[in-house]
Design a protein around this motif. Sequence first.
Motif, PDB file in Angstrom:
ATOM      1  N   PHE A 110      47.458  27.763 -27.059  1.00  0.00           N
ATOM      2  CA  PHE A 110      48.334  27.257 -28.110  1.00  0.00           C
ATOM      3  C   PHE A 110      48.684  28.388 -29.068  1.00  0.00           C
ATOM      4  O   PHE A 110      47.835  29.195 -29.433  1.00  0.00           O
ATOM      5  CB  PHE A 110      47.663  26.102 -28.857  1.00  0.00           C
ATOM      6  N   VAL A 111      49.953  28.425 -29.474  1.00  0.00           N
ATOM      7  CA  VAL A 111      50.461  29.494 -30.337  1.00  0.00           C
ATOM      8  C   VAL A 111      51.195  28.871 -31.515  1.00  0.00           C
ATOM      9  O   VAL A 111      52.062  28.009 -31.330  1.00  0.00           O
ATOM     10  CB  VAL A 111      51.412  30.432 -29.563  1.00  0.00           C
ATOM     11  N   LEU A 112      50.870  29.304 -32.713  1.00  0.00           N
ATOM     12  CA  LEU A 112      51.582  28.848 -33.900  1.00  0.00           C
ATOM     13  C   LEU A 112      52.359  29.994 -34.527  1.00  0.00           C
ATOM     14  O   LEU A 112      52.129  31.161 -34.212  1.00  0.00           O
ATOM     15  CB  LEU A 112      50.617  28.266 -34.934  1.00  0.00           C
ATOM     16  N   THR A 113      53.285  29.623 -35.412  1.00  0.00           N
ATOM     17  CA  THR A 113      53.911  30.583 -36.314  1.00  0.00           C
ATOM     18  C   THR A 113      53.644  30.097 -37.726  1.00  0.00           C
ATOM     19  O   THR A 113      53.824  28.929 -38.032  1.00  0.00           O
ATOM     20  CB  THR A 113      55.421  30.702 -36.063  1.00  0.00           C
ATOM     21  N   TYR A 114      53.196  30.992 -38.580  1.00  0.00           N
ATOM     22  CA  TYR A 114      52.729  30.601 -39.908  1.00  0.00           C
ATOM     23  C   TYR A 114      53.221  31.590 -40.964  1.00  0.00           C
ATOM     24  O   TYR A 114      53.744  32.652 -40.660  1.00  0.00           O
ATOM     25  CB  TYR A 114      51.190  30.573 -39.936  1.00  0.00           C
ATOM     26  N   GLY A 115      53.032  31.208 -42.210  1.00  0.00           N
ATOM     27  CA  GLY A 115      53.195  32.153 -43.311  1.00  0.00           C
ATOM     28  C   GLY A 115      54.606  32.489 -43.710  1.00  0.00           C
ATOM     29  O   GLY A 115      54.880  33.620 -44.133  1.00  0.00           O
ATOM     30  N   ARG A 124      57.494  36.480 -40.847  1.00  0.00           N
ATOM     31  CA  ARG A 124      56.444  35.487 -41.026  1.00  0.00           C
ATOM     32  C   ARG A 124      55.117  36.183 -41.338  1.00  0.00           C
ATOM     33  O   ARG A 124      55.006  37.397 -41.317  1.00  0.00           O
ATOM     34  CB  ARG A 124      56.319  34.629 -39.767  1.00  0.00           C
ATOM     35  N   ALA A 125      54.109  35.374 -41.649  1.00  0.00           N
ATOM     36  CA  ALA A 125      52.779  35.869 -42.042  1.00  0.00           C
ATOM     37  C   ALA A 125      52.872  36.734 -43.286  1.00  0.00           C
ATOM     38  O   ALA A 125      52.185  37.744 -43.416  1.00  0.00           O
ATOM     39  CB  ALA A 125      52.106  36.628 -40.899  1.00  0.00           C
ATOM     40  N   ILE A 126      53.737  36.325 -44.220  1.00  0.00           N
ATOM     41  CA  ILE A 126      53.897  37.050 -45.474  1.00  0.00           C
ATOM     42  C   ILE A 126      53.459  36.210 -46.668  1.00  0.00           C
ATOM     43  O   ILE A 126      53.360  36.720 -47.781  1.00  0.00           O
ATOM     44  CB  ILE A 126      55.349  37.535 -45.672  1.00  0.00           C
ATOM     45  N   ALA A 127      53.208  34.925 -46.481  1.00  0.00           N
ATOM     46  CA  ALA A 127      52.764  34.042 -47.556  1.00  0.00           C
ATOM     47  C   ALA A 127      51.330  34.389 -47.957  1.00  0.00           C
ATOM     48  O   ALA A 127      50.636  35.129 -47.249  1.00  0.00           O
ATOM     49  CB  ALA A 127      52.852  32.591 -47.098  1.00  0.00           C
ATOM     50  N   PRO A 128      50.845  33.865 -49.068  1.00  0.00           N
ATOM     51  CA  PRO A 128      49.448  34.106 -49.432  1.00  0.00           C
ATOM     52  C   PRO A 128      48.507  33.745 -48.293  1.00  0.00           C
ATOM     53  O   PRO A 128      48.687  32.728 -47.617  1.00  0.00           O
ATOM     54  CB  PRO A 128      49.237  33.192 -50.641  1.00  0.00           C
ATOM     55  N   VAL A 129      47.516  34.572 -48.075  1.00  0.00           N
ATOM     56  CA  VAL A 129      46.586  34.350 -46.973  1.00  0.00           C
ATOM     57  C   VAL A 129      45.932  32.981 -47.079  1.00  0.00           C
ATOM     58  O   VAL A 129      45.738  32.287 -46.064  1.00  0.00           O
ATOM     59  CB  VAL A 129      45.532  35.476 -46.934  1.00  0.00           C
ATOM     60  N   ALA A 130      45.595  32.551 -48.273  1.00  0.00           N
ATOM     61  CA  ALA A 130      44.963  31.241 -48.437  1.00  0.00           C
ATOM     62  C   ALA A 130      45.874  30.120 -47.956  1.00  0.00           C
ATOM     63  O   ALA A 130      45.404  29.139 -47.350  1.00  0.00           O
ATOM     64  CB  ALA A 130      44.581  31.021 -49.900  1.00  0.00           C
ATOM     65  N   ASP A 131      47.185  30.231 -48.203  1.00  0.00           N
ATOM     66  CA  ASP A 131      48.124  29.211 -47.725  1.00  0.00           C
ATOM     67  C   ASP A 131      48.252  29.248 -46.208  1.00  0.00           C
ATOM     68  O   ASP A 131      48.316  28.212 -45.547  1.00  0.00           O
ATOM     69  CB  ASP A 131      49.497  29.429 -48.354  1.00  0.00           C
ATOM     70  N   SER A 132      48.311  30.450 -45.658  1.00  0.00           N
ATOM     71  CA  SER A 132      48.398  30.578 -44.202  1.00  0.00           C
ATOM     72  C   SER A 132      47.155  30.020 -43.519  1.00  0.00           C
ATOM     73  O   SER A 132      47.238  29.406 -42.451  1.00  0.00           O
ATOM     74  CB  SER A 132      48.609  32.043 -43.817  1.00  0.00           C
ATOM     75  N   ALA A 133      45.986  30.216 -44.132  1.00  0.00           N
ATOM     76  CA  ALA A 133      44.754  29.671 -43.575  1.00  0.00           C
ATOM     77  C   ALA A 133      44.798  28.150 -43.524  1.00  0.00           C
ATOM     78  O   ALA A 133      44.262  27.526 -42.592  1.00  0.00           O
ATOM     79  CB  ALA A 133      43.553  30.139 -44.387  1.00  0.00           C
ATOM     80  N   GLN A 134      45.456  27.542 -44.500  1.00  0.00           N
ATOM     81  CA  GLN A 134      45.624  26.091 -44.470  1.00  0.00           C
ATOM     82  C   GLN A 134      46.493  25.667 -43.285  1.00  0.00           C
ATOM     83  O   GLN A 134      46.236  24.648 -42.643  1.00  0.00           O
ATOM     84  CB  GLN A 134      46.261  25.615 -45.779  1.00  0.00           C
ATOM     85  N   GLN A 135      47.528  26.435 -42.983  1.00  0.00           N
ATOM     86  CA  GLN A 135      48.358  26.122 -41.824  1.00  0.00           C
ATOM     87  C   GLN A 135      47.563  26.275 -40.534  1.00  0.00           C
ATOM     88  O   GLN A 135      47.699  25.464 -39.609  1.00  0.00           O
ATOM     89  CB  GLN A 135      49.594  27.029 -41.811  1.00  0.00           C
ATOM     90  N   LEU A 136      46.736  27.318 -40.458  1.00  0.00           N
ATOM     91  CA  LEU A 136      45.884  27.480 -39.281  1.00  0.00           C
ATOM     92  C   LEU A 136      44.942  26.287 -39.154  1.00  0.00           C
ATOM     93  O   LEU A 136      44.704  25.797 -38.046  1.00  0.00           O
ATOM     94  CB  LEU A 136      45.087  28.780 -39.381  1.00  0.00           C
TER      95      LEU A 136
END
Length: 315
Positions: A110-115, A124-136
């Motif tokens: 499974f592959v996501l795109t986040y951030g 992508r993957a430029i948002a705050p790390v804490a927010d990206s971790a929530q998406q993960l």
Amino acid sequence: MPATPTHSTLPGHRRLASLAAGCALLAAALAGAGPAGAATSANTPVPRTDPVTAAQALAAPGVPGANDWSCKPSPAHPRPVVLVHGTFAHGSVNWDTVAPALAGDGTCVFVLTYGAMPGVPVLRAIAPVADSAQQLSVFVDGVLAATGAGQVDIVGHSQGGGLMPRYYLKFDGGAAKVHTLVGLAPSNHGTTLDGLVTLAKSFPGALDLVGAACPACTDQVVGSDLLSRLNAGGDTLPGVTYWAIATRYDEVVTPYRTQFLSGPDVHDVTVQDLCPTNIPGHVLMAVDPVVLHEVRHALDPAHVGEADCWANLTG
């Protein structure tokens, strides 16, 4: 025993296989092949009422072998693998080599795109790390719900193999849901601003974001508040197996040894210790065949032996 052949003894077209794949990855990214359906802002909470539907909203489209939501793990491969891309990239091009290879082994992938950040296209993957971790977290919950598995394995590149998933493990309850974390060129202890600028030069428009509209870049700079909190009390958590796979020729996360972790159940690997003439840079770690071998070894150490340069560059 005969000497193990290396890059220099292989036919020219095979020596260039990894480089060609890496160029294809970069070309897709530079062409703006970002997934329109995966641009959800990291600052916009994803509804958790239906975990599978929420995860599917984050799934990267068009990745060969990935995101089959009907896939059920087998006894030989009991845990689904979640692939997590790095800063400025997105899932649809970061994993065109690793995803089909693991799926071909019989693994549910499974592959996501986040951030994403509001108003910023493609990158992508430029948002705050804490927010990206929530998406993960949302994505992993959906994968577990869809597959019926008790845990996943995570394979990540750069930010996606270092501080972001480790933030999820430590602060968002991910440690109970992740068996193994495999980081390719992971930014475990951060990098310098020069390293982020080097990476940004590979992605049109990214350089303008460094120090401006890229909170994840600030989070990854050595000495950031987030890194201090993340690494306080030790690099690892009980119950999780960690792999950090690095190249001496990394021009982004430097010095490369800062990618390594300390603690129990840690495996730190340098590509050149396996194949001295194999010299992928930071971006090419996602497509390098020797790295792929080590990913397979990390996910199934009982059934995959040590890297053989000849076998992995020709097989």
